[in-house]
Design an enzyme around this catalytic site. Structure first.
Site, PDB file in Angstrom:
ATOM      1  N   ARG A   1      11.548   5.739  18.295  1.00  0.00           N
ATOM      2  CA  ARG A   1      10.363   6.117  17.503  1.00  0.00           C
ATOM      3  C   ARG A   1      10.582   5.781  16.038  1.00  0.00           C
ATOM      4  O   ARG A   1       9.678   5.322  15.352  1.00  0.00           O
ATOM      5  CB  ARG A   1      10.077   7.611  17.663  1.00  0.00           C
ATOM      6  CG  ARG A   1       9.548   7.972  19.028  1.00  0.00           C
ATOM      7  CD  ARG A   1       9.095   9.415  19.070  1.00  0.00           C
ATOM      8  NE  ARG A   1      10.195  10.360  18.971  1.00  0.00           N
ATOM      9  CZ  ARG A   1      10.352  11.243  18.004  1.00  0.00           C
ATOM     10  NH1 ARG A   1       9.466  11.343  17.037  1.00  0.00           N
ATOM     11  NH2 ARG A   1      11.387  12.066  17.997  1.00  0.00           N
TER      12      ARG A   1
ATOM     13  N   HIS B   1      13.538  17.659  23.240  1.00  0.00           N
ATOM     14  CA  HIS B   1      13.549  16.291  22.725  1.00  0.00           C
ATOM     15  C   HIS B   1      12.310  15.610  23.296  1.00  0.00           C
ATOM     16  O   HIS B   1      12.042  15.729  24.491  1.00  0.00           O
ATOM     17  CB  HIS B   1      14.825  15.594  23.217  1.00  0.00           C
ATOM     18  CG  HIS B   1      15.175  14.363  22.452  1.00  0.00           C
ATOM     19  ND1 HIS B   1      14.401  13.236  22.491  1.00  0.00           N
ATOM     20  CD2 HIS B   1      16.210  14.087  21.629  1.00  0.00           C
ATOM     21  CE1 HIS B   1      14.956  12.307  21.720  1.00  0.00           C
ATOM     22  NE2 HIS B   1      16.046  12.805  21.178  1.00  0.00           N
TER      23      HIS B   1
END
Ligand SMILES: Cc1cc2nc3c(=O)[nH]c(=O)nc-3n(C[C@H](O)[C@H](O)[C@H](O)COP(=O)(O)OP(=O)(O)OC[C@H]3O[C@@H](n4cnc5c(N)ncnc54)[C@H](O)[C@@H]3O)c2cc1C
Length: 587
Positions: free
Chosen positions: A260, A238
């Site tokens: 994000r 991740h």
């Protein structure tokens, strides 16, 4: 050494989404069955299902379909998934999410019209992720736990499984040897059917997300039994693990991808927003691409004070960020960072293992009487797991395992006799560290974590992998020269850490060997010396078996049983999608 014994119809090892669903389904199939849960931690309080933030993939909405979910899974997995398993996942997720809502009692978020809210997740062509705010796992596990308690199953909490025991006549599995961690004693449970659901977990990496109870014990036990582990090179990183420094367990924990997706920027130590230099989708590229971008910045020295990069959200408005991501803001604040208005240091973090035990769509394995489900299993996700397909995987196949084991036990009237040599071996191996002087176990695990990160991590090449394998094998030998400091076995955490490190070093060697064997780059596995994908039609899965002390690698051709590369089950997906995050978020 005294061994306590017990008998049950079905023994379930691990109580995440897979284990609890299996227990529930087995009891639903036949309430008279004696079902026993054995778990290293406490039921409902350990494992990663409880940690699920983002949500659960399922094709429910008008316009979406099982075929579409399936194609996203195959394409996201770079054509390496076992297609029968992937199909079963997508098909049964629909049934399972209804069950979670209407029978188990989960409250998921809803749209104003009352339908389930489904959000966008990375690499998917449709918004299909059902969730409960950003705490989906707690909702699922709490409700499941209540149902399982009401169904009256036996619980062996703080019981660590150490070996699956074959039958004396070689006909299949007879039971499992456990350590009662509270008392430090051994307990053998004979069972007609056993489910392996220990959730794997790449906790051998310097930065990692999974819960500390997960140390690949199940994979290790499967190897001992002669089972093959497939696609073990596929470790998903991740991109945004929190980097809070070496002295906090918060380091490595996930800052969710929604940051994000919402427009967060990644900035290196020199203040440059760098992701567009790596991919046209910038920060919204898929997690493998973003992880590599960050790693490259780190390798070239453009780092933050603690050696990562920054995530920056302030340009979106601190109040907006605080309102939309309260959990993430709090997590960062606890480590001294201001996520809403400042910069937070992040680093790629090992999150999920796509590889694992080879199993069939009914969860049976090559060993009669052994079933497997959840993150311990390989084949469902191929080279990449889509965010939201992890908890779907564990609950779908956990439920199937409960059904399959109930049917299996119905036809199997008696328990098998255990192979005495196997029982002796289980105890002898667990007792081994009491025969050696204690050593720097913590230092050994730290060294393993650094080697895996540096040589078998986000970016790989033959020289690094060979070096990594050699170094890890040295750690395995060093462990055997090292023991524990106290002979009192009750709640002996150093002893259990020794056993953890034993599992982790062995599975680290497996990962490195599989990564060396895959001479192409697919999804989570990136070889700098073989950057190309390779011909999709020629795709192979890596499979590793233990032969005595040695590990053996073989390559098996992928069986495109439903759809071949270049084809699609749906008209508008031929050729397949881009790796751009669809507005979104995943974990
Ligand atoms: C922070 C985080 C966020 C995530 N978010 C998402 C998400 O939003 N969506 C998604 O789809 N997936 C997500 N995942 C992945 C998902 O959590 C896992 O794929 C899934 O829950 C695994 O379920 P499981 O039942 O296989 O294992 P787990 O739930 O991890 O349970 C494993 C169990 O095995 C037990 N165990 C381990 N070793 C032994 C042993 N030797 N003896 C006895 N018991 C043992 C453990 O104590 C535990 O009870 C996330 C993972 C993490 C870490």
């Amino acid at each position: 050494m005294m061994i306590e014994t017990g008998k049950t119809d079905i023994l379930i090892i691990g109580t995440g989404g897979a284990g609890l669903f299996a227990a529930l389904h087995a009891k639903q199939a036949n309430p008279d069955l004696d079902v026993t849960l054995a778990v290293k931690g406490l039921v409902g309080k350990c494992g990663c299902t409880r940690m699920v933030q983002g949500g659960y993939n399922v094709a429910l909405a008008a316009g979406d379909s099982v075929e579409r979910h399936f194609m996203d899974t195959i394409v996201g997995g770079k054509w390496l998934p076992n297609q029968d398993l992937a199909w079963r996942l997508c098909e049964k997720a629909v049934e399972r999410v209804n069950e979670l809502e209407n029978e188990v009692g989960c409250f998921f978020d809803r749209n104003p019209d009352g339908s389930l809210h489904q959000k966008a997740f990375a690499g998917q062509s449709f918004d299909r992720t059902v969730h409960k705010s950003d705490l989906t796992g707690i909702e699922i596990i709490n409700r499941l736990m209540e149902k399982v308690w009401a169904a009256q199953v036996n619980k062996l909490e703080e019981h660590r499984a150490i070996r699956l025991i074959r039958a004396a006549d070689g006909s299949g599995l007879a039971g499992a040897m456990l350590i009662d961690m509270r008392r430090g004693t051994y307990r053998y449970i004979a069972a007609k059917a056993i489910l392996l659901a220990t959730g794997a977990g790449p906790t051998m990496y310097r930065y990692h997300t999974p819960s500390g109870d997960k140390t690949c014990d199940g994979l290790n036990m499967a190897l001992d039994l002669g089972l093959g582990l497939r696609d073990m090179e596929m470790v998903q990183f991740h991109p945004t693990g929190l980097l809070g420094g070496p002295d906090t367990r918060m380091t490595g924990t996930v800052l969710e991808e929604g940051l994000r997706g919402a427009g967060g920027h990644l900035v290196n130590g020199e203040g440059e927003r760098f992701m567009f230099g790596y991919h046209e989708a910038g920060e919204r590229a898929t997690r493998d691409i973003v992880s590599r971008g960050i790693y490259q910045e780190m390798r070239e020295g453009r780092t933050t004070p603690m050696g990562g990069v920054y995530i920056s959200m302030a340009h979106l408005g601190p109040d907006h960020v605080a309102e939309r991501f309260p959990g993430m803001v709090k997590r960062c604040r606890d480590c001294g960072f201001d996520l809403a208005g400042g910069l937070v240091e992040v680093v790629p973090t090992a999150h999920y293992m796509m590889g694992g035990v080879s199993f069939s769509a009914d969860t049976s394995t090559e060993i009669d009487g052994l079933f497997a489900a959840g993150e311990d299993c390989g084949g469902v996700h191929g080279a990449n797991r889509l965010g939201g397909n992890g908890v779907a995987n564990s609950t779908v196949f956990g439920g199937i395992a409960g059904d399959s084991m109930a049917a299996y036990v119905k036809a199997r009237k008696t328990w098998r006799d255990a192979d005495q040599a196997e029982l002796d071996k289980a105890v002898a191996e667990a007792e081994y560290p009491f025969s050696k002087p204690s050593g720097d176990l913590h230092g050994l695990r730290e060294a393993l974590a650094h080697t895996m990160w540096d040589d078998v991590g986000v970016m790989r090449d033959a020289a690094g992998l060979e070096r990594g394998m050699k170094t890890v094998s040295g750690y395995a030998k060093a462990l055997m020269d090292m023991g524990v400091s106290s002979q009192n076995r009750a709640f002996h955490m150093e002893w259990h850490e020794w056993l953890n490190v034993k599992s982790l070093t062995r599975i680290s060697e497996v990962i490195a060997l599989a990564a060396l064997g895959r001479e192409n780059s697919r999804g989570a596995h990136y070889r700098e010396d073989f950057p190309d994908t390779g011909a999709l039609e020629e795709s192979t899965n890596t499979v590793i078996h233990a032969k005595g002390d040695k590990l053996e690698l073989s390559l098996e051709k992928v069986d495109f049983s439903i759809v071949k590369p270049g084809e699609s089950l749906i008209d508008d997906m031929a050729g397949m999608p881009s790796p751009i995050v669809a507005g979104g978020i995943s974990s």
